[in-house]
Write a protein that holds these residues in place. Structure first.
Motif, PDB file in Angstrom:
ATOM      1  N   LEU A   1       7.809  -1.056  -7.155  1.00 43.86           N
ATOM      2  CA  LEU A   1       6.350  -1.176  -7.211  1.00 43.86           C
ATOM      3  C   LEU A   1       5.694   0.200  -7.126  1.00 43.86           C
ATOM      4  N   ILE A   2       4.798   0.451  -8.080  1.00 44.03           N
ATOM      5  CA  ILE A   2       3.928   1.632  -8.051  1.00 44.03           C
ATOM      6  C   ILE A   2       2.543   1.150  -7.652  1.00 44.03           C
ATOM      7  N   VAL A   3       1.979   1.713  -6.600  1.00 42.84           N
ATOM      8  CA  VAL A   3       0.619   1.400  -6.176  1.00 42.84           C
ATOM      9  C   VAL A   3      -0.277   2.564  -6.564  1.00 42.84           C
ATOM     10  N   HIS A   4      -1.334   2.269  -7.314  1.00 42.22           N
ATOM     11  CA  HIS A   4      -2.252   3.287  -7.836  1.00 42.22           C
ATOM     12  C   HIS A   4      -3.574   3.164  -7.089  1.00 42.22           C
ATOM     13  N   VAL A   5      -3.932   4.193  -6.340  1.00 39.80           N
ATOM     14  CA  VAL A   5      -5.114   4.142  -5.480  1.00 39.80           C
ATOM     15  C   VAL A   5      -6.251   4.918  -6.127  1.00 39.80           C
ATOM     16  N   HIS A   6      -7.273   4.185  -6.533  1.00 38.81           N
ATOM     17  CA  HIS A   6      -8.478   4.774  -7.098  1.00 38.81           C
ATOM     18  C   HIS A   6      -9.547   4.931  -6.021  1.00 38.81           C
ATOM     19  N   SER A   7      -9.501   4.080  -5.010  1.00 39.55           N
ATOM     20  CA  SER A   7     -10.473   4.111  -3.916  1.00 39.55           C
ATOM     21  C   SER A   7      -9.926   3.245  -2.798  1.00 39.55           C
ATOM     22  N   THR A   8     -10.209   3.607  -1.568  1.00 40.95           N
ATOM     23  CA  THR A   8      -9.778   2.800  -0.430  1.00 40.95           C
ATOM     24  C   THR A   8     -10.985   2.229   0.303  1.00 40.95           C
ATOM     25  N   GLU A   9     -10.730   1.304   1.197  1.00 38.31           N
ATOM     26  CA  GLU A   9     -11.801   0.740   2.010  1.00 38.31           C
ATOM     27  C   GLU A   9     -12.489   1.817   2.835  1.00 38.31           C
ATOM     28  N   HIS A  10     -11.759   2.833   3.234  1.00 42.03           N
ATOM     29  CA  HIS A  10     -12.373   3.928   3.995  1.00 42.03           C
ATOM     30  C   HIS A  10     -13.331   4.728   3.116  1.00 42.03           C
ATOM     31  N   ASP A  11     -13.029   4.859   1.831  1.00 45.57           N
ATOM     32  CA  ASP A  11     -13.962   5.506   0.910  1.00 45.57           C
ATOM     33  C   ASP A  11     -15.206   4.660   0.720  1.00 45.57           C
ATOM     34  N   ARG A  12     -15.007   3.368   0.486  1.00 47.13           N
ATOM     35  CA  ARG A  12     -16.124   2.498   0.124  1.00 47.13           C
ATOM     36  C   ARG A  12     -17.047   2.208   1.300  1.00 47.13           C
ATOM     37  N   ALA A  13     -16.473   2.028   2.485  1.00 44.12           N
ATOM     38  CA  ALA A  13     -17.262   1.535   3.612  1.00 44.12           C
ATOM     39  C   ALA A  13     -17.534   2.591   4.673  1.00 44.12           C
ATOM     40  N   GLY A  14     -16.781   3.667   4.675  1.00 43.14           N
ATOM     41  CA  GLY A  14     -16.925   4.624   5.766  1.00 43.14           C
ATOM     42  C   GLY A  14     -16.131   4.143   6.978  1.00 43.14           C
ATOM     43  N   ASP A  15     -15.730   5.059   7.805  1.00 42.10           N
ATOM     44  CA  ASP A  15     -14.821   4.725   8.892  1.00 42.10           C
ATOM     45  C   ASP A  15     -15.415   3.734   9.889  1.00 42.10           C
ATOM     46  N   LEU A  16     -16.741   3.678  10.003  1.00 41.70           N
ATOM     47  CA  LEU A  16     -17.355   2.812  11.004  1.00 41.70           C
ATOM     48  C   LEU A  16     -17.579   1.390  10.508  1.00 41.70           C
TER      49      LEU A  16
ATOM     50  N   GLY B   1       0.201  -3.026   0.935  1.00 38.72           N
ATOM     51  CA  GLY B   1       0.558  -2.597  -0.410  1.00 38.72           C
ATOM     52  C   GLY B   1       1.161  -1.201  -0.428  1.00 38.72           C
ATOM     53  N   LEU B   2       0.571  -0.291   0.341  1.00 43.22           N
ATOM     54  CA  LEU B   2       1.089   1.077   0.404  1.00 43.22           C
ATOM     55  C   LEU B   2       2.477   1.104   1.041  1.00 43.22           C
ATOM     56  N   HIS B   3       2.666   0.315   2.081  1.00 45.69           N
ATOM     57  CA  HIS B   3       3.960   0.285   2.767  1.00 45.69           C
ATOM     58  C   HIS B   3       5.056  -0.253   1.849  1.00 45.69           C
ATOM     59  N   ALA B   4       4.712  -1.254   1.008  1.00 47.62           N
ATOM     60  CA  ALA B   4       5.716  -1.877   0.131  1.00 47.62           C
ATOM     61  C   ALA B   4       6.004  -1.051  -1.116  1.00 47.62           C
ATOM     62  N   ALA B   5       5.137  -0.094  -1.420  1.00 42.57           N
ATOM     63  CA  ALA B   5       5.271   0.654  -2.676  1.00 42.57           C
ATOM     64  C   ALA B   5       6.495   1.565  -2.657  1.00 42.57           C
TER      65      ALA B   5
ATOM     66  N   LEU C   1       2.203   9.882 -15.321  1.00 44.55           N
ATOM     67  CA  LEU C   1       2.612   8.554 -14.839  1.00 44.55           C
ATOM     68  C   LEU C   1       4.050   8.245 -15.238  1.00 44.55           C
ATOM     69  N   ARG C   2       4.423   8.615 -16.442  1.00 42.30           N
ATOM     70  CA  ARG C   2       5.802   8.350 -16.876  1.00 42.30           C
ATOM     71  C   ARG C   2       6.807   9.034 -15.941  1.00 42.30           C
ATOM     72  N   ARG C   3       6.468  10.237 -15.487  1.00 38.65           N
ATOM     73  CA  ARG C   3       7.362  10.918 -14.535  1.00 38.65           C
ATOM     74  C   ARG C   3       7.435  10.159 -13.221  1.00 38.65           C
ATOM     75  N   VAL C   4       6.308   9.579 -12.798  1.00 34.49           N
ATOM     76  CA  VAL C   4       6.320   8.754 -11.578  1.00 34.49           C
ATOM     77  C   VAL C   4       7.218   7.538 -11.785  1.00 34.49           C
ATOM     78  N   TYR C   5       7.092   6.879 -12.940  1.00 35.78           N
ATOM     79  CA  TYR C   5       7.936   5.723 -13.233  1.00 35.78           C
ATOM     80  C   TYR C   5       9.420   6.106 -13.193  1.00 35.78           C
ATOM     81  N   GLU C   6       9.747   7.235 -13.792  1.00 40.59           N
ATOM     82  CA  GLU C   6      11.148   7.662 -13.829  1.00 40.59           C
ATOM     83  C   GLU C   6      11.678   7.915 -12.428  1.00 40.59           C
TER      84      GLU C   6
END
Length: 395
Positions: free
Chosen positions: A123-138, A151-155, A374-379
């Motif tokens: 599994l490749i997980v592609h992160v464009h934005s996280t909940e911390h980006d969208r909502a702020g730490d608080l 998802g990150l742990h399983a990747a 990305l192809r290098r990541v797949y390889e």
């Protein structure tokens, strides 16, 4: 390869679908990789993709019922994500053979985890934005953050859209740097001329143009800072006009703030604008300000740069890693933000020089290069999986 995504143009809510389209076109132009892209059914998609790319529109991912929507946006999206996961599992027997899974952002992670368990594929997980980006730490939604953590742990490998994003994954989710690859986004795909043609020189900004904000009107994007900077700009540039394009939970508050500051005659709020309307708005923009508290990449800013519009960006924007000529300010420094915009308005030669330099740097970003990375990541992911299997057989 099996790719899991949430949206594609023209039916988009933000930059995720635009990035997925660019990657698919880049992969198709690069050659050598076949992709089944699983998408919640999107009537009217109507886009011709390269022959190596098959868009599989899943049934059973309809909008939540009214009672679910009334419980809040998170519940609605979470339920749709669960239906998407179930539909993806049902579709597996009819898909082409695949050797790995590539999932984009948290809404596809439940499906990715289920397919990984069912298939045993990396599994490749592609992160464009996280909940911390969208909502702020608080204001983080703990359920979304937990799904991101799972998802990150399983990747087997993680892709981040900038070093800024990679650092956030280490800080908020404890991910080690050796698991993360940075693959930058690129500008608007041009299917008719892959490989990309050289960009034209930026045109001079219109003298009667506007100062623009384009994006979701939410806490993440810093709309209040834009309005406050606009008030300071207006004090020194009496004819300055502003457009805040987008929708979001803070839109009513921004309308009220504009009225309270006496700026109603200088502001317009067109709401959410589609991609062609974004291009038209940029064509009449003198400056784009992006005051985001956290901006993993900044596709709108890249579109502005490609259109020849000088930009003032938050220091917390991943794009500045590749476009160092862009003016950067702290998103909470209203005076610096206003001063930067005023300097560009007052000195057209400086503004044009900035725009030309930024466009030259941005020209190095294209979707074929992103697809090659990305192809290098797949390889690497496939190579690591083969090594693990060989070790297991020896044991």
């Amino acid at each position: 390869m099996l790719m899991l995504g949430w949206e594609l143009p023209p039916a988009i809510t933000g930059g995720l679908g635009v990035a997925c389209e660019g990657l698919l076109r880049g992969i198709g132009a690069l050659g050598g990789i076949g992709v089944d892209f699983l998408l919640p059914a999107a009537p009217g998609l109507g886009r011709d993709y390269p022959a190596a790319v098959r868009i599989v529109e899943l049934d059973g991912c309809e909008e939540p019922s009214a009672p679910a929507r009334s419980q809040g946006a998170y519940i609605a999206y979470r339920e749709k994500a669960s239906r998407y996961a179930a539909a993806a599992l049902r579709a597996l027997p009819g898909l082409n053979d695949f050797d790995l899974i590539h999932a984009h952002d948290w809404l596809s992670f439940e499906a990715a985890l289920a397919i990984k368990r069912a298939s045993g594929k990396p599994l490749i997980v592609h992160v464009h934005s996280t909940e911390h980006d969208r909502a702020g730490d608080l204001c983080v939604n703990p359920a979304i953050a937990e799904l991101e953590r799972l998802g990150l742990h399983a990747a087997d490998r993680i892709v981040a859209v900038s070093r800024y994003t990679a650092q956030g994954l280490a800080r908020h989710y404890g991910q080690s740097a050796d698991r993360i690859e940075v693959v930058y986004n690129a500008g608007r795909p041009r299917p008719a001329d892959f490989p990309p043609a050289p960009l034209p020189a930026p045109a001079p900004a219109p003298a009667d143009g506007c100062i623009s904000f384009i994006g979701r009107i939410t806490e993440q994007k810093g709309p209040e800072a834009f309005v406050e900077a606009a008030a300071r700009i207006r004090e020194r540039v009496a004819d300055a006009r502003f457009v805040m394009a987008g929708d979001g939970n803070l839109l009513p508050l921004m309308r009220s703030l504009v009225r309270a500051l006496g700026l109603a005659d200088a502001f317009s709020f067109p709401g959410f604008v589609g991609r062609e309307d974004v291009a038209r708005l940029l064509a009449r923009s003198r400056v784009l300000i992006m005051p985001s508290l956290s901006e993993p990449f900044g596709l709108v800013a890249l579109e502005a740069i490609e259109a020849g519009v000088p930009v003032v960006l938050s220091r917390h924007c991943g794009l500045v890693e590749r476009v160092p000529s862009a003016i950067c300010v702290d998103p909470d420094d209203i005076h610096a933000m206003a001063d930067a915009a005023i300097g560009l308005l007052a000195d057209p030669a400086q503004a044009r020089a900035r725009a030309v330099a930024a466009a030259g740097e941005a020209a190095e970003l294209d979707w074929i290069r992103s697809a090659s990375a990305l192809r290098r990541v797949y390889e690497r992911a496939l190579g690591a999986t083969k090594t693990e299997r060989a070790a297991a057989e020896v044991c």
